[in-house]
Design an enzyme around this catalytic site. Structure first.
Site, short mmCIF file in Angstrom:
data_model
loop_
_atom_site.label_atom_id
_atom_site.label_comp_id
_atom_site.label_asym_id
_atom_site.label_seq_id
_atom_site.Cartn_x
_atom_site.Cartn_y
_atom_site.Cartn_z
CB THR A 40 68.64 -20.21 39.98
OG1 THR A 40 67.73 -19.10 40.32
CG2 THR A 40 69.32 -21.00 41.11
CB CYS A 41 70.53 -22.48 35.79
SG CYS A 41 71.53 -23.85 34.80
CB CYS A 46 73.13 -26.06 36.92
SG CYS A 46 71.59 -25.69 36.92
CE LYS A 49 75.83 -28.54 40.16
NZ LYS A 49 74.65 -28.77 40.75
CE1 TYR A 97 72.76 -19.11 29.04
CE2 TYR A 97 70.54 -18.93 29.22
CZ TYR A 97 71.53 -19.68 29.40
OH TYR A 97 71.58 -21.12 29.68
CE1 TYR A 178 69.22 -33.51 42.18
CE2 TYR A 178 67.41 -33.45 43.71
CZ TYR A 178 67.81 -33.85 42.66
OH TYR A 178 67.12 -34.38 41.58
CB ILE A 179 71.63 -27.50 47.57
CG1 ILE A 179 70.60 -26.88 46.34
CG2 ILE A 179 72.40 -25.78 47.90
CD1 ILE A 179 69.96 -25.61 46.39
CD GLU A 182 74.49 -30.92 43.38
OE1 GLU A 182 74.24 -31.88 42.42
OE2 GLU A 182 74.52 -29.74 43.16
N GLY A 262 66.01 -26.22 51.42
CA GLY A 262 64.90 -26.34 50.36
C GLY A 262 64.69 -24.90 49.76
CG HIS A 436 85.75 -55.65 28.08
ND1 HIS A 436 85.39 -55.66 29.41
CD2 HIS A 436 86.88 -56.14 27.96
CE1 HIS A 436 86.17 -56.23 30.20
NE2 HIS A 436 87.21 -56.61 29.23
CD GLU A 441 82.34 -54.19 30.34
OE1 GLU A 441 82.45 -55.24 29.70
OE2 GLU A 441 83.66 -53.90 30.86
#
Ligand code: FAD
Ligand code: NDP
Length: 459
Positions: A40-41, A46, A49, A97, A178-179, A182, A262, A436, A441
């Site tokens: 999936t990632c 991820c 996306k 991979y 999240y999905i 995004e 979900g 700075h 900061e």
């Protein structure tokens, strides 16, 4: 029958890591992947996306550039060009991979696998039965879209979204996790008209309440139409496109609908009952602290256990499993502090306890927060403010949580995650010299609590 020390089912974040670590320790490992190595990632999460989020911010950068003296003539965005470049990168990663697995000595089968019981697994592509001393289930999760919504087959999931060849002009997104956020954000920043339909009052249940409210206001200001306290009740195709009927009987006409409500663990049809593996009422495999399921010799890691559905957690679990079993190390504890970011624009990021959680757990809690206009906005003229918040336990000055909305929030929370994991105190931030001028900061310059929870000063 072929025999292995370890059979890994699923070549995603958790499975790939476990297989590699086990093989590196000398185990004879087979990994079965029914789709594409990377999971999936890498293939539908991820990575694509984040590449698309980055694409969506380029247009903003160009708009902001005007205030800095730049002009851009005839700027145009091409979805097909972006898609083909993203796809090429995914091909490269998938290959990397697969190569890493092969170099580690893992034998990979491009096949679905199912449990047969008795330490045996069936490779569905050929019907071959193989046996493993141990079996690791790392089959991940899948988007939920099988409820009783009328016309749900007309809706897309995040998996479908990554295959879109054209950009819809109008999009409805259901969900506010999240999905949903995004994808809504990146589509809106690329020029689609986006409506987000969600059942709660606020987006991102479970996050710090002030953070939720701040991001919700920022998204609305960015032109995303937010429709709270609503669900989809029926979808139809008509001459105008798709009609989404909402629970308040209103109708939105759109070109595409994404449901992001979900993800369900991928356990269906896996033969778990046959193999004696217990699942819970959400189809997740139940495991103990050693990733051991109810069936001897069968383990599970990652999203299929439905605990924290994040890539770094799946990787860590796969690593800890393989290192404990094959390198004979004492099992290291999984992190209890989980930094995480939602890659909306602006980004939201968080680590540790929310204000509500801290107040429920500790009697005396100080909250430090600040809102400010990023320096870049002074010339770009862009609206919106950064919001930062620290939750501190007064008794020992420990930082319990840090939360923010703003540019580079994900990058900032990674480093705050280190500090908080090490047990940083507010005094450590006070003692740190600021860099700075930066937005970060502000973390080391907040001196006066915004709110103090608790009755007495001395807790
Ligand atoms: P997966 O990566 O899902 O891998 C499971 C693999 O098993 C898949 O390749 C699947 O094809 C295979 N499989 C399933 N059943 C079988 C079978 N029977 N036989 C053989 N193979 C099988 N997390 C983050 O930390 N950051 C992010 O920015 C982020 N963004 C995301 C964006 C989206 C759109 C989505 C959907 C998820 C995102 N996630 C993110 C979550 C993250 O992708 C998952 O938590 C992570 O991939 C889980 O890894 P896993 O190994 O458990 O499962
Ligand atoms: P989430 O759990 O984050 O959000 C689900 C959303 O769907 C919530 O808004 C929820 O509403 C809503 N919902 C659930 N059921 C229904 C229903 N029956 N009807 C209407 N709305 C419903 O899930 P996602 O699918 O967005 O993502 C799955 C997981 O993947 C995430 O939890 C995260 O762990 C991971 N992920 C991580 C990312 C990252 O790290 N940046 C990015 C993408 C995914 P309510 O709030 O009311 O319950």
């Amino acid at each position: 029958m072929r025999r292995y020390d370890l059979i890994v089912i699923g070549g995603g974040s958790g499975g790939v890591r476990a297989a590699r670590v086990a093989a590196t320790q000398g185990a004879k490992v087979l990994l079965a992947e029914e789709s594409r190595v990377g999971g999936t990632c890498v293939i539908r999460g991820c990575v694509p996306k984040k590449l698309m989020v980055l694409a969506s911010r380029v247009g903003m950068e160009m708009q902001d550039g005007r205030g800095f003296g730049w002009t851009f003539d005839a700027a145009r965005f091409s979805w097909p060009d972006l898609k083909s470049n993203v796809d090429a990168e995914l091909d490269r990663l998938e290959h990397a991979y697969a190569t890493a697995l092969s170099r580690a000595g893992v034998h990979t089968e491009a096949s679905r696998a199912e449990l047969l019981g008795g330490g045996c697994v069936k490779l569905c592509s050929t019907g071959e039965r193989i046996s493993g001393e141990r079996i690791l289930v790392a089959t991940g999760a899948t988007p939920i879209n099988d409820d009783d919504l009328i016309g749900r087959s007309l809706c897309a999931t995040s998996d479908d979204f990554f295959n879109w060849t054209t950009q819809p002009r109008r999009v409805v997104v259901q969900g506010a996790g999240y999905i949903a956020l995004e994808l809504a954000c990146l589509l809106a920043r690329l020029g689609s008209e986006v409506s987000v339909v969600f059942r709660a009052d606020h987006i991102l249940r479970g996050f710090d309440q002030e953070l939720r409210e701040h991001l919700q206001a920022e998204l609305a200001a960015a032109g995303i139409r937010l429709v709270p306290r609503a669900t989809l009740t029926a979808i139809q195709r008509d001459g105008q496109g798709l009609s989404a009927t909402l629970s308040d009987a209103s109708v939105i006409t759109t070109d595409a609908i994404i449901r992001a409500i979900g993800r369900r663990p991928n356990t269906r049809g896996l033969g778990l009952a046959r193999a004696g593996v217990t699942t819970d009422d959400r189809d997740a495999i139940v495991v103990d602290d050693d990733f051991q399921t109810s069936a001897r010799g069968i383990y599970a890691v990652g999203d299929v256990t439905n605990r924290i559905q994040l890539t770094p957690m799946a990787i860590r679990e796969g690593h800890v499993f393989a290192e404990t079993v094959y390198a004979g190390r004492a099992r290291s504890a999984l992190p209890s502090i989980v930094p995480t970011a939602v890659f909306t624009t602006p980004e939201l990021a968080t680590v540790g306890q929310t204000e509500a959680e801290a107040v429920a757990w500790h009697e005396h809690v100080d909250v430090y927060s600040t809102q400010f206009r990023p320096m870049k906005a002074t010339l770009s003229g862009r609206a919106g403010k950064c919001f930062m918040k620290l939750i501190v336990k007064r008794a020992d000055d420990r930082i319990l949580g840090a939360h923010l909305v703003g540019p580079d929030a994900g990058e900032m929370i990674q480093l705050l995650g280190v500090a908080i994991t090490m047990g940083a105190r507010k005094g450590d931030l006070d003692a740190t010299l600021a860099v700075h001028p930066t937005g970060a900061e502000e973390w080391v310059t907040m001196r006066t609590p915004t709110r103090r929870h608790g009755r007495s000063e001395a807790a």
